[in-house]
Design a protein around this motif. Sequence first.
Motif: not given
Lengths: 116, 113
Positions: B33, B48, B98-99, B101-103
């Motif tokens: 992202y 994305y 995709p679902v 946790t985003q780091y």
Amino acid sequence: DQQVKQNSPSLSVQEGRISILNCDYTNSMFDYFLWYKKYPAEGPTFLISISSIKDKNEDGRFTVFLNKSAKHLSLHIVPSQPGDSAVYFCAASSLAGGTSYGKLTFGQGTILTVHP
Amino acid sequence: GAGVSQTPSNKVTEKGKYVELRCDPISGHTALYWYRQSLGQGPEFLIYFQGTGAADDSGLPNDRFFAVRPEGSVSTLKIQRTERGDSAMYLCASSGRPVDTQYFGPGTRLTVL
């Protein structure tokens, strides 16, 4: 159109006391909520999350509460420590409907200062 | 292991110039992202990627902005004919699925003079 709002730009708390950070959202499609912490010159760091099927999630000193009817969530930090001083962002995503890939919508952030 | 890295950490350019911002995601993360954060605001979604393809570019402000991820790992955000309003922190994040946790990486601070 601010779909996630943090209405308090800043919060000052004494060490050892509770910090309560608030967040409101307007989009009823949001079903997953997160809190990120950000120190200067660093990217946001994931803190804690909650799914819309729950109303509370705890992780050590951090607890997130979700009130779906009021479209409101809060982050409680107990006890607060000087190292918690940072900018806190509330974020929301729609996993079940809309975008299924976790695109995050962030609030404006709240600057937390914990005084020794 | 290594986290998300972004280069350069700071970029100063003149109005009208072209810039490229690079993101190295966590190894093995398929979702990537890009977000943009203006002063006093939270990060705003730009684009994305799932693998090599841009699955959602609805956040790109206009056609001066473009991003690629040719081999499904490193991504480059490209801005043509930069404007002063493009000045912001550009953040990259990755997740294993995709679902998940985003780091986030540390960001690239872009300043357009």
